[in-house]
Design a protein around this motif. Structure first.
Motif, PDB file in Angstrom:
ATOM      1  N   ILE A 157      -8.488  17.567 -21.901  1.00 40.81           N
ATOM      2  CA  ILE A 157      -9.157  16.990 -20.741  1.00 40.81           C
ATOM      3  C   ILE A 157      -8.245  15.928 -20.152  1.00 40.81           C
ATOM      4  CG2 ILE A 157     -11.133  15.618 -19.974  1.00 40.81           C
ATOM      5  CD1 ILE A 157     -12.739  16.925 -22.245  1.00 40.81           C
ATOM      6  N   LEU A 158      -8.070  15.963 -18.843  1.00 44.07           N
ATOM      7  CA  LEU A 158      -7.258  14.964 -18.139  1.00 44.07           C
ATOM      8  C   LEU A 158      -8.189  13.947 -17.501  1.00 44.07           C
ATOM      9  CD1 LEU A 158      -4.502  13.978 -17.003  1.00 44.07           C
ATOM     10  CD2 LEU A 158      -4.960  15.425 -15.010  1.00 44.07           C
TER      11      LEU A 158
ATOM     12  N   LEU B   2      -7.936  33.204 -14.567  1.00 44.96           N
ATOM     13  CA  LEU B   2      -7.904  31.791 -14.246  1.00 44.96           C
ATOM     14  C   LEU B   2      -9.313  31.199 -14.326  1.00 44.96           C
ATOM     15  CD1 LEU B   2      -5.462  31.801 -11.186  1.00 44.96           C
ATOM     16  CD2 LEU B   2      -4.981  30.976 -13.488  1.00 44.96           C
ATOM     17  N   THR B   3      -9.467  30.194 -15.167  1.00 44.58           N
ATOM     18  CA  THR B   3     -10.752  29.511 -15.302  1.00 44.58           C
ATOM     19  C   THR B   3     -10.608  28.095 -14.761  1.00 44.58           C
ATOM     20  OG1 THR B   3     -11.283  30.773 -17.297  1.00 44.58           O
ATOM     21  CG2 THR B   3     -12.539  28.764 -16.905  1.00 44.58           C
ATOM     22  N   PRO B   4     -11.296  27.760 -13.682  1.00 45.76           N
ATOM     23  CA  PRO B   4     -11.175  26.412 -13.123  1.00 45.76           C
ATOM     24  C   PRO B   4     -11.654  25.356 -14.112  1.00 45.76           C
ATOM     25  CG  PRO B   4     -12.255  27.910 -11.573  1.00 45.76           C
ATOM     26  CD  PRO B   4     -12.181  28.618 -12.892  1.00 45.76           C
ATOM     27  N   PRO B   5     -10.994  24.213 -14.164  1.00 46.77           N
ATOM     28  CA  PRO B   5     -11.491  23.123 -15.021  1.00 46.77           C
ATOM     29  C   PRO B   5     -12.862  22.659 -14.541  1.00 46.77           C
ATOM     30  CG  PRO B   5      -9.253  22.681 -14.227  1.00 46.77           C
ATOM     31  CD  PRO B   5      -9.761  23.843 -13.442  1.00 46.77           C
ATOM     32  N   LYS B   6     -13.636  22.120 -15.449  1.00 43.95           N
ATOM     33  CA  LYS B   6     -14.884  21.480 -15.072  1.00 43.95           C
ATOM     34  C   LYS B   6     -14.581  20.080 -14.544  1.00 43.95           C
ATOM     35  CE  LYS B   6     -17.844  23.929 -18.374  1.00 43.95           C
ATOM     36  NZ  LYS B   6     -18.799  23.780 -19.509  1.00 43.95           N
TER      37      LYS B   6
ATOM     38  N   TYR C  44      -0.440  22.903 -14.562  1.00 44.21           N
ATOM     39  CA  TYR C  44      -1.112  22.333 -15.728  1.00 44.21           C
ATOM     40  C   TYR C  44      -2.436  23.041 -15.981  1.00 44.21           C
ATOM     41  CZ  TYR C  44       2.328  18.614 -15.640  1.00 44.21           C
ATOM     42  OH  TYR C  44       3.505  17.919 -15.677  1.00 44.21           O
ATOM     43  N   ASN C  45      -2.772  23.158 -17.257  1.00 43.76           N
ATOM     44  CA  ASN C  45      -3.949  23.900 -17.666  1.00 43.76           C
ATOM     45  C   ASN C  45      -4.865  22.985 -18.466  1.00 43.76           C
ATOM     46  OD1 ASN C  45      -5.754  25.920 -18.305  1.00 43.76           O
ATOM     47  ND2 ASN C  45      -4.551  26.715 -20.011  1.00 43.76           N
ATOM     48  N   PHE C  46      -5.945  22.541 -17.841  1.00 42.88           N
ATOM     49  CA  PHE C  46      -6.895  21.656 -18.505  1.00 42.88           C
ATOM     50  C   PHE C  46      -8.286  22.271 -18.487  1.00 42.88           C
ATOM     51  CE2 PHE C  46      -3.597  18.704 -16.977  1.00 42.88           C
ATOM     52  CZ  PHE C  46      -3.288  18.064 -18.164  1.00 42.88           C
ATOM     53  N   ALA C  47      -9.064  21.977 -19.504  1.00 38.35           N
ATOM     54  CA  ALA C  47     -10.441  22.463 -19.547  1.00 38.35           C
ATOM     55  C   ALA C  47     -11.337  21.646 -18.639  1.00 38.35           C
ATOM     56  CB  ALA C  47     -10.978  22.393 -20.977  1.00 38.35           C
ATOM     57  N   GLU C  48     -10.926  20.395 -18.408  1.00 37.01           N
ATOM     58  CA  GLU C  48     -11.792  19.484 -17.669  1.00 37.01           C
ATOM     59  C   GLU C  48     -10.953  18.405 -17.000  1.00 37.01           C
ATOM     60  OE1 GLU C  48     -15.734  19.040 -19.640  1.00 37.01           O
ATOM     61  OE2 GLU C  48     -15.283  16.912 -19.537  1.00 37.01           O
TER      62      GLU C  48
END
Length: 384
Positions: free
Chosen positions: A14-15, A93-97, A37-41
């Motif tokens: 998470i960023l 591609l899954t957008p971050p929350k 960059y690949n972040f979950a949130e």
């Protein structure tokens, strides 16, 4: 942030961003995504009261005074996501929350501090409603009010009373609309296990538990956290079922190898400093030192954490961390002598209590990063 490739397999990260300008936040989110960059949130900091973060003046916890601006910030971050992913047809591609981390209330000054009331709860509910309507998927609630002036950042984490009931009420009110994670005051595996039973086994609306500084002060407890998660998933009997000692030994050896390879790599794009590479190992040694002293203390402080490992397991790990520190000294500080003198490694069976000196081992970092930095590490850890 380092090179985006470093995050390819780290979509659980998470960023957190601190901002009070919706336009700049939108651009920041877009730039992060465009850079790969690949972040979950992506989390908006609305809970930090420290002057160093700017929270005491214009952002951080001060944003809790302005629900409208906070909602605009959440909306702008959401727009940044939508603009980036809107034209993408790749289903992988899954957008971050978008999430917000805040307190359960605030007081302008320490002199204003008092127990929270139903009026304070109504304000918090309205504040969170505004960010939920703006598009927030998740809120992390530190179960203390923020004191914006007159109280140090350290005391802001201790003096205001915890109020888990506020968080539970919010989780109930926002169930199905926005995930709610409870934060604040989680300091041990025993406490985490109790909270896990309270919130998840009785099916409360709390979606998650967050612990921060405890895991910095006692990083090896993360092995116990993982065991608790396994227990939850597989209904194991206790968190002692996994071999914590073997995992810790493997992690230490792998980290030392990583730190040495990173420090000596000519193509290192992360550009970590010597201090940054040494700090994790320092924290591990301090953790082991505390737990080893626990077993030899005349009296046990009721606030002390129960060690994850048995005394003899900690003794056996001493040779592992000692070897790791010596390797780092030899590779990272080649000018400390024309020919490094590596001490003969003792077998675990030949170790005596006098041989195990974590305090001395911790002090050896002064030679790696300097006395000033090492002393600052010890002070900072004491405040966690």
């Amino acid at each position: 942030l380092g090179h985006p490739n470093y995050y390819e397999e780290a979509s659980h990260l998470i960023l957190q961003l601190g901002c009070n300008n919706p336009s700049r936040l939108r651009s920041c989110v877009q730039n992060i995504l465009e850079s790969g960059y690949n972040f979950a949130e992506i989390n908006l900091n609305c809970g930090c009261p420290s002057i160093e973060s700017g929270g005491a003046s214009s952002y951080g916890a001060s944003l809790m005074k302005d629900a409208s601006l906070t909602a605009k910030l959440v909306h702008s971050a959401k727009c940044g996501l939508d603009e980036h992913f809107g034209g993408k047809k790749n289903n992988d591609l899954t957008p971050p929350k978008i999430s917000v981390k805040c307190r359960i209330g605030f007081f302008d000054h320490a002199n204003d501090m008092q127990p929270l009331t139903d009026t304070d709860y109504s304000y918090l509910n309205e504040y969170l409603t505004s960010i939920c309507n703006a598009g927030a998927d998740h809120v992390v609630l530190h179960a203390r009010p923020a004191i914006l002036a007159g109280l140090s950042p350290v005391k802001n984490r201790i003096v205001p009373e915890l109020n888990y009931q506020f968080v539970e009420r919010i989780a109930h009110d926002f169930h199905g609309k926005m995930d709610v994670t409870i934060n604040g005051g989680v300091t041990s595996l025993d406490q985490l296990e109790t909270m896990q039973k309270d919130y998840f086994e009785r099916e409360s609306s709390i979606d998650g538990i967050m612990a921060g500084r405890w895991c910095l002060r006692r990083p090896l407890d993360l092995v116990g956290v993982e065991a608790l998660l396994q227990k939850q998933r597989q209904q194991q009997q206790s968190h002692e079922n996994i071999n914590s000692k073997i995992i810790v030994e493997r992690v230490i050896e792998q980290y030392v190898n990583y730190a040495i390879q990173t420090a000596t790599s000519s193509s290192n794009k992360q550009q970590f400093t010597m201090a940054e590479l040494c700090l994790p190992l320092f924290l591990v040694i301090e953790h082991l030192k505390d737990d080893y002293e626990y077993y030899y203390a005349d009296e046990i402080d009721s606030n002390s954490n129960r060690p994850l490992l048995a005394c003899e397991e900690i003794e056996s790990l001493y040779t592992v961390v000692l070897d790791g520190v010596q390797q780092m000294e030899e590779i990272m500080c080649p000018d400390n002598g024309s020919q490094p003198k590596k001490k003969k490694k003792k077998s675990v069976s030949s170790l005596s209590h006098d041989d195990v000196n974590f305090k001395k081992l911790s002090s050896s970092f002064k030679g790696l990063v300097g006395t000033k930095v090492a002393n600052k590490w010890k002070r900072n850890r004491a405040e966690l």
